[in-house]
Write a protein that holds these residues in place. Sequence first.
Motif, short mmCIF file in Angstrom:
data_model
loop_
_atom_site.label_atom_id
_atom_site.label_comp_id
_atom_site.label_asym_id
_atom_site.label_seq_id
_atom_site.Cartn_x
_atom_site.Cartn_y
_atom_site.Cartn_z
N ASN A 147 -96.76 -146.53 -25.87
CA ASN A 147 -97.08 -145.48 -24.91
C ASN A 147 -95.78 -144.82 -24.46
O ASN A 147 -94.83 -145.52 -24.09
CB ASN A 147 -97.80 -146.07 -23.69
N LEU A 148 -95.75 -143.50 -24.50
CA LEU A 148 -94.53 -142.77 -24.16
C LEU A 148 -94.90 -141.47 -23.46
O LEU A 148 -95.66 -140.66 -24.01
CB LEU A 148 -93.73 -142.48 -25.43
N TYR A 149 -94.37 -141.29 -22.24
CA TYR A 149 -94.65 -140.08 -21.47
C TYR A 149 -93.33 -139.54 -20.91
O TYR A 149 -92.54 -140.27 -20.31
CB TYR A 149 -95.61 -140.38 -20.33
N ASN A 150 -93.10 -138.23 -21.12
CA ASN A 150 -91.89 -137.55 -20.64
C ASN A 150 -92.26 -136.45 -19.66
O ASN A 150 -93.28 -135.76 -19.85
CB ASN A 150 -91.13 -136.92 -21.82
N ASN A 151 -91.44 -136.28 -18.65
CA ASN A 151 -91.61 -135.17 -17.72
C ASN A 151 -90.29 -134.44 -17.58
O ASN A 151 -89.25 -135.06 -17.31
CB ASN A 151 -92.09 -135.65 -16.37
N ASN A 202 -87.50 -137.34 -16.84
CA ASN A 202 -88.00 -138.67 -16.48
C ASN A 202 -88.91 -139.18 -17.59
O ASN A 202 -89.70 -138.41 -18.15
CB ASN A 202 -88.78 -138.60 -15.15
N MET A 203 -88.80 -140.48 -17.89
CA MET A 203 -89.62 -141.06 -18.97
C MET A 203 -90.21 -142.39 -18.51
O MET A 203 -89.54 -143.20 -17.86
CB MET A 203 -88.78 -141.30 -20.23
N SER A 204 -91.47 -142.62 -18.83
CA SER A 204 -92.11 -143.93 -18.68
C SER A 204 -92.65 -144.35 -20.04
O SER A 204 -93.21 -143.52 -20.77
CB SER A 204 -93.23 -143.89 -17.64
N TRP A 205 -92.50 -145.62 -20.37
CA TRP A 205 -92.83 -146.05 -21.73
C TRP A 205 -93.21 -147.53 -21.73
O TRP A 205 -92.90 -148.28 -20.79
CB TRP A 205 -91.65 -145.83 -22.68
N SER A 206 -93.90 -147.95 -22.77
CA SER A 206 -94.21 -149.37 -22.96
C SER A 206 -94.46 -149.64 -24.44
O SER A 206 -94.98 -148.78 -25.17
CB SER A 206 -95.44 -149.79 -22.14
N VAL A 207 -94.06 -150.82 -24.89
CA VAL A 207 -94.30 -151.29 -26.25
C VAL A 207 -95.03 -152.63 -26.12
O VAL A 207 -94.54 -153.54 -25.43
CB VAL A 207 -92.99 -151.47 -27.04
N ASN A 208 -96.17 -152.76 -26.76
CA ASN A 208 -97.01 -153.95 -26.62
C ASN A 208 -97.27 -154.58 -27.99
O ASN A 208 -97.51 -153.87 -28.97
CB ASN A 208 -98.34 -153.60 -25.96
N PHE A 209 -97.25 -155.90 -28.03
CA PHE A 209 -97.52 -156.64 -29.27
C PHE A 209 -98.45 -157.81 -28.95
O PHE A 209 -98.32 -158.44 -27.90
CB PHE A 209 -96.23 -157.18 -29.88
N SER A 210 -99.39 -158.10 -29.85
CA SER A 210 -100.26 -159.26 -29.67
C SER A 210 -100.64 -159.81 -31.04
O SER A 210 -100.71 -159.09 -32.04
CB SER A 210 -101.53 -158.90 -28.88
N ARG A 211 -100.87 -161.11 -31.06
CA ARG A 211 -101.33 -161.83 -32.25
C ARG A 211 -102.60 -162.57 -31.87
O ARG A 211 -102.59 -163.44 -30.99
CB ARG A 211 -100.26 -162.81 -32.74
N ASN A 212 -103.72 -162.21 -32.51
CA ASN A 212 -105.02 -162.79 -32.17
C ASN A 212 -105.59 -163.57 -33.35
O ASN A 212 -105.49 -163.13 -34.50
CB ASN A 212 -106.02 -161.70 -31.77
N VAL A 213 -106.21 -164.70 -33.02
CA VAL A 213 -106.91 -165.52 -34.00
C VAL A 213 -108.30 -165.81 -33.46
O VAL A 213 -108.45 -166.32 -32.35
CB VAL A 213 -106.17 -166.85 -34.26
#
Length: 821
Positions: A702-706, A671-682
């Motif tokens: 973020n990546l987690y495996n079980n 089982n895997m749970s994951w996320s990819v996040n992107f932001s642009r700040n000014v």
Amino acid sequence: MKVSGSIKTRKHLRGSSKTLAILLFIVLIVNCDRIFAQSIKGHLVASVNQTSIAGAKIDLVEIRPNSVLKTVQSDNQGNFEISLKGIILQDSAIYQIAIHAIGFGDIDISLPAWKLKNGIALNNIEMFTSELKLDEVSIVARKKMLSRQIDRWVLEPYKNPNAAGMNAFESFRLLPGVNALDEKISVNGKSGVKYLLNGRPTIMSASNIIDFLKGLKPDQIEKIELLTTPPAKYSAEGTAAIINIELKKNVLNGFSGKLSSQYEQGKYNASRNSATLGYKTLGFESTSYLNGNFTNTLSDGRENRVYTNNGGGTTNLNADYFERHKGRTLSYFQSLAFNLSKSSNLNIDYLLSYDRDIESVISRADISSGTTAYTLTNNDTGTKSFTYGLTGTYSADLDSLKKNKIEFSASLFSNDNPRTSLVNNQFFQPNGSPSQNAELNDIKNDFKGNLYGLSADYSLKPRVGQMLEAGLKYSRLENRSNFRFISNTIQDQANNFKYDEGNLAAYLSYAFKIKKIDFKLGLRGEYTNYKGTDPVAGVSLDSTYFKLFPTAYVGFQFSENIGFSANYSKRILRPDFRDLNPFRYYFDPYSYTEGNPFLRPYFIDNIETEFSFWDSLYLTMGYGFGRNVIADLTRRNGSDLSVIVFKGNLTRERNLYANLSGQSDFYKWWNMSWSVNFSRNVFQGGYAEYQIDNKISSWSLNLYNNFSLSKSFSFSFGGWLNGPTSTGIDRYRTIGRLNASFQKKYKAFAFQFGINDIFNTQRERVSTTLSDQYIYLDQRHDYRRGWLRVVWSFDNNKKWISNKKNKIKKNFDDDESRLRN
């Protein structure tokens, strides 16, 4: 003739009445099941030993608008019945029964509309984590720990297969867009997170509540709610998001509990221990948590500063420091629930938290401007924090169909936070001889605060898919801070800062549906008055303002597996009391912090869209525009080498973000749970003599495996990686962490062990560039630690099972579910 006609008429009517009665009787006989069986009945049993399951929550849900039509609980014999009275069933709609019982895997039961119209009896429903079919009803186990509602994300951390190696604070990273790093939390690239505990604000500082969360394990939490655009019912405070932590309460009859002990070893040893005890009987429920933690960590680092001199040239300051941190935390939470009647309940929650921290910092600062001199500093700081909170909530249904509900709540939180620092500075010439007398500074701060809250909430469900909510809320914050600075070389200083803030709010929210589109509109008004005084510094603050905060949500289900939602909200971040206090706090001869009494509230407008695919893949995109941005700023103290850190306002902030998150079952054992996040700040604005125009793109993974190696043995492996980011004028470099853990279950015990930050890569590197100074900090923490945890779960709901050789005492729930009770 008239009389005769009247008699004939009466005879005809009597004959017609008999005929009508016969017809009605036939109709009743034919349709009796529809008239008297307009309900869904069922019986819940454990698959292990067929024991009845009491206290389970059963929701009747209309899937496509994702609305709960009715909620019931199973009785002491495991039976439940959902009446369909007052529910208009649509042939085109999709319905499910969602069953949740702690200690068992959640299940969904898909029901065709035609079966509901005739009523249905489900007989025995075995709760276990596998698929089965019951006539024309399919039952599928749910392992999903993350779900999306129209106005929030909901994380159930106890369902996380990787929960063994995490605490509650680290579970925040499982929420889309959340970046949790030590005491710094940002959501979609924005700071300004506000915390709620069981739906109520607390007076604990961010660091205190994070320490409290680090002492909790995921299996002590029912759910964590992330509200990036909170609805009108919630306070408008918090420009990034509101994070609400709902502690788990007991649902098992009789006594149940869990004992846990964890040992850690890094540079120094540490321990984390907890106890949970629950009791439930008819009309009463109690849950208690007791957590005790001992932390012992090391941090060391190097700071480089380059100053531009007024007459030309530069001066360098290079500092090395060594910091030892010892902390003890004891927290107790008690929840009591009383069923006053079939339609009213009383809940009382009590929180007690005690923290004691000792920090010893030794540093050497080398100053070079032609020749090199140096300073040795020894800073010993002791901090205590004592917090208690009491909340009482009364709720009642105003009608038998439970369409009208009213709730009254009162709360009190109090915090006492004394702090003492002894700072010893010694100054030397390049040849090692003293350049001046040693400097001894004694600093004391006594902080006390109280937070009072009153609220009244009303909700009405006029029709299926509609919800009207309205309410009034009042809160009052009282803070007192008393500083004393005594030195043998610097003039003594004192500070007595008082701050009071009152907030009166009213809100109105309406959720409705037009065909297949869900809407939710809200408006909140807040009237705020605050006063602050410091007679010693001659500071007086007095301001009153009223602001409106609209919210809007829309949701649409393209198909059973693909959904879309969009929302808008306006938020505010009010200055914290500690950031307003004008007193200057001394760390060493070259570093100070001070408050800014002229700090203004920070406002932000945020628009967000979200796509969901098969309830396991989510794509979120958003844009935020902020004004009067509150940020950490620095400036030089005149022409000397001291740097002062304070909170200030920048003119504007632009924030564009996107994140993709998902949960995947590649095989039955992976089982895997994951996320990819992107932001642009000014960040743009000016303060003192500086002009800021800071643009930066950030990302995180973020990546987690079980891996379930057997029924009782599992292995978890995962971590996170943050790219460069910024919080105003500071820029952070790439940082990451990798963890691994094992879990072995044996009867009522679970043995867990692992390593955090395997490659020792959680290293903080941050730089600040201004027109007359450059600062670079490289800080290493003692995050690489091995740990061992033992968990014992128990309850008195047991059944004796006999065989020819012996008697086996077995709990009604299987070993796997014990970790979640």
